[in-house]
Design a protein around this motif. Structure first.
Motif, PDB file in Angstrom:
ATOM      1  N   ILE A  94     -51.632  -9.560  35.405  1.00  0.00           N
ATOM      2  CA  ILE A  94     -51.968 -10.069  33.742  1.00  0.00           C
ATOM      3  C   ILE A  94     -53.470 -10.465  34.009  1.00  0.00           C
ATOM      4  O   ILE A  94     -53.885 -11.370  34.851  1.00  0.00           O
ATOM      5  CB  ILE A  94     -51.064 -11.072  33.495  1.00  0.00           C
ATOM      6  N   GLU A  95     -54.322  -9.970  33.302  1.00  0.00           N
ATOM      7  CA  GLU A  95     -55.727 -10.276  33.303  1.00  0.00           C
ATOM      8  C   GLU A  95     -55.941 -11.714  32.803  1.00  0.00           C
ATOM      9  O   GLU A  95     -56.640 -12.706  33.314  1.00  0.00           O
ATOM     10  CB  GLU A  95     -56.636  -9.448  32.638  1.00  0.00           C
ATOM     11  N   LYS A  96     -55.078 -12.057  31.717  1.00  0.00           N
ATOM     12  CA  LYS A  96     -55.476 -13.456  31.168  1.00  0.00           C
ATOM     13  C   LYS A  96     -54.192 -14.373  31.679  1.00  0.00           C
ATOM     14  O   LYS A  96     -53.954 -15.240  30.968  1.00  0.00           O
ATOM     15  CB  LYS A  96     -55.098 -13.413  29.706  1.00  0.00           C
ATOM     16  N   ALA A  97     -53.844 -14.290  32.902  1.00  0.00           N
ATOM     17  CA  ALA A  97     -52.916 -15.143  33.719  1.00  0.00           C
ATOM     18  C   ALA A  97     -53.425 -16.474  33.777  1.00  0.00           C
ATOM     19  O   ALA A  97     -54.722 -16.751  33.973  1.00  0.00           O
ATOM     20  CB  ALA A  97     -52.558 -14.409  34.937  1.00  0.00           C
ATOM     21  N   ARG A  98     -52.522 -17.342  33.954  1.00  0.00           N
ATOM     22  CA  ARG A  98     -52.875 -18.762  34.157  1.00  0.00           C
ATOM     23  C   ARG A  98     -52.676 -18.944  35.988  1.00  0.00           C
ATOM     24  O   ARG A  98     -51.914 -18.024  36.569  1.00  0.00           O
ATOM     25  CB  ARG A  98     -52.037 -19.728  33.594  1.00  0.00           C
ATOM     26  N   PHE A  99     -53.444 -19.842  36.489  1.00  0.00           N
ATOM     27  CA  PHE A  99     -53.396 -20.049  37.952  1.00  0.00           C
ATOM     28  C   PHE A  99     -53.534 -21.385  38.258  1.00  0.00           C
ATOM     29  O   PHE A  99     -54.347 -22.148  37.513  1.00  0.00           O
ATOM     30  CB  PHE A  99     -54.195 -18.770  38.516  1.00  0.00           C
ATOM     31  N   ARG A 100     -53.239 -21.549  39.666  1.00  0.00           N
ATOM     32  CA  ARG A 100     -53.730 -22.868  40.021  1.00  0.00           C
ATOM     33  C   ARG A 100     -55.247 -22.957  40.508  1.00  0.00           C
ATOM     34  O   ARG A 100     -55.530 -22.078  41.319  1.00  0.00           O
ATOM     35  CB  ARG A 100     -53.037 -23.057  41.399  1.00  0.00           C
ATOM     36  N   ALA A 101     -55.876 -23.737  39.938  1.00  0.00           N
ATOM     37  CA  ALA A 101     -57.619 -23.528  39.902  1.00  0.00           C
ATOM     38  C   ALA A 101     -57.977 -24.408  41.405  1.00  0.00           C
ATOM     39  O   ALA A 101     -59.177 -24.441  41.386  1.00  0.00           O
ATOM     40  CB  ALA A 101     -58.475 -24.151  38.698  1.00  0.00           C
ATOM     41  N   GLY A 102     -57.346 -25.063  41.920  1.00  0.00           N
ATOM     42  CA  GLY A 102     -57.428 -25.989  43.093  1.00  0.00           C
ATOM     43  C   GLY A 102     -58.546 -26.988  42.821  1.00  0.00           C
ATOM     44  O   GLY A 102     -58.809 -27.686  41.814  1.00  0.00           O
TER      45      GLY A 102
END
Length: 385
Positions: A94-102
């Motif tokens: 998913i291109e608009k995915a959320r993720f852990r940004a560290g």
């Protein structure tokens, strides 16, 4: 202070992408339509090297990454995604995915502190002992807010649940509070060799204490201050912090994986609360681009406080400001910040004049490694021309 040179191994990066071998039993997910032959042909000569960026995405998932999201802006813009959302279902990323940004979280923490300084609520030359009385023992010399910001405080690392993904994984649902982290640091005493301000040692402990300071000065939670001061004004609608020890990434996201004992293990669910203001943020590439551009344009932190973010201190081993670090990439000086959590590797970077910006999130299977190979593959092409 001279910028830190990095080898411009664009050819190697492209070769790595083109020769990457998909994991056994996995069909490579095709990159987004931004990598079609027509899109590459139509790319502006003044913009990023789209062909090289698409080469970086080619072949995902492979042994080094299961998905990648890249967003380039400035003079010419481009965005692309490749890989899979889930290694079991093999559905496209998913291109608009959320993720852990560290540790890109530290940009937000620094911005809040510098806003408070601009408002006269704190002084960068004020001390931890002044704002957080009783936190440190009498063994510590005065530590200034500026020294926390630029990692020269002399505080030693606090308590952790392990130093590697393998060590941390069995403890991934345990809770280690920021107060416990700081108490363990204080118990170790100050740096035995260098006084505050004399040596730069990058670490989460500095920004954990800064968040405590933010909460004390504002009489508010760190997460709420981040929301009202940074996220909402910049329109970062998909950026937030987990609710305490919640181990989930809520909303659409690509799952994270890491090699543990020779097996590819799903590491998506993880309680990151001990990282707090130093690395607990969840975001998207579009939101981090808003943050990057807002900060660099002075819309988040006013001058003269903004210069602190790019000021490399005159200290032993100093290589970064508060918290951006300068890099020499293909003949350009680029200021960037990395972030890594198991399964997720993130970078925000830009030239100081914003002629080129980059945000990427790579579902790296060695996200806690040094990140150089990932940067060579996914970041360097953005600054190729």
């Amino acid at each position: 202070m001279p910028v830190r040179p990095l080898p411009a191994l664009l050819t190697s990066a492209i070769a790595l992408a083109l020769t990457a071998i998909p994991l056994a039993g996995t069909a490579a997910a095709r990159p987004a339509s931004s990598c079609s032959a027509a899109a590459i042909e139509a790319a502006s000569p003044a913009g990023p090297d789209v062909e090289a960026l698409c080469a970086a995405l080619a072949g995902l998932p492979d042994r080094d990454a299961t998905a990648a999201l890249i967003r380039v802006g400035g003079k010419g813009s481009w965005h692309g995604a490749a890989g899979v959302r889930d290694m079991r279902t093999k559905t496209p990323a998913i291109e608009k995915a959320r993720f852990r940004a560290g540790s890109t979280t530290k940009v937000v923490t620094a911005a809040i502190v510098l806003q408070l300084a601009a408002e006269g609520l704190i002084s960068l030359d004020g001390t931890v002992q002044q704002y957080l009385p009783g936190l440190l023992t009498e063994d510590f010399e005065p530590i200034t807010v500026r020294q926390l910001l630029n990692f020269t405080s002399g505080l030693r690392p606090g308590k952790s649940l392990g130093n590697t993904t393998e060590e941390m994984y069995p403890h991934r649902f345990e809770t280690l509070t920021p107060a416990e982290v700081v108490a363990a640091s204080v118990a170790k005493g100050p740096d035995p060799e260098y006084a505050p301000g004399e040596r730069q040692v990058y670490g989460n402990i500095h920004y954990t204490v800064l968040a405590m300071l933010i909460e004390k000065v504002t009489d508010d939670s760190y997460a709420h201050q981040a929301a009202v001061r940074i996220f909402r004004p910049l329109g970062m609608r998909h950026t937030s912090f987990p609710a305490g020890p919640d181990p989930r990434v809520h909303g659409p996201h690509n799952r994270g994986y890491d090699w543990i004992d020779g097996k590819l293990v799903d590491v998506t669910e993880w309680n990151m609360s001990d990282r707090w203001a130093a690395g607990d943020m969840i975001s998207t590439t579009a939101d981090l681009e808003r943050l990057l551009v807002g900060v660099f344009r002075g819309r988040v932190v006013p001058e003269p406080q903004l210069k602190e973010m790019f000021a490399v201190p005159d200290a032993v081993d100093a290589r970064m400001g508060a918290p951006f670090a300068p890099f020499e990439v293909n003949g350009r000086t680029v200021w960037g910040k990395t972030g890594s959590r198991p399964g997720y590797h993130t970078v925000v970077a830009a030239t100081r004049d914003l002629s080129r910006t980059l945000v990427y999130s790579v579902n790296s299977t060695d996200a806690k490694g040094d990140g150089l190979a990932i940067a060579q593959r996914f970041a360097f092409p953005a600054f190729n021309r």
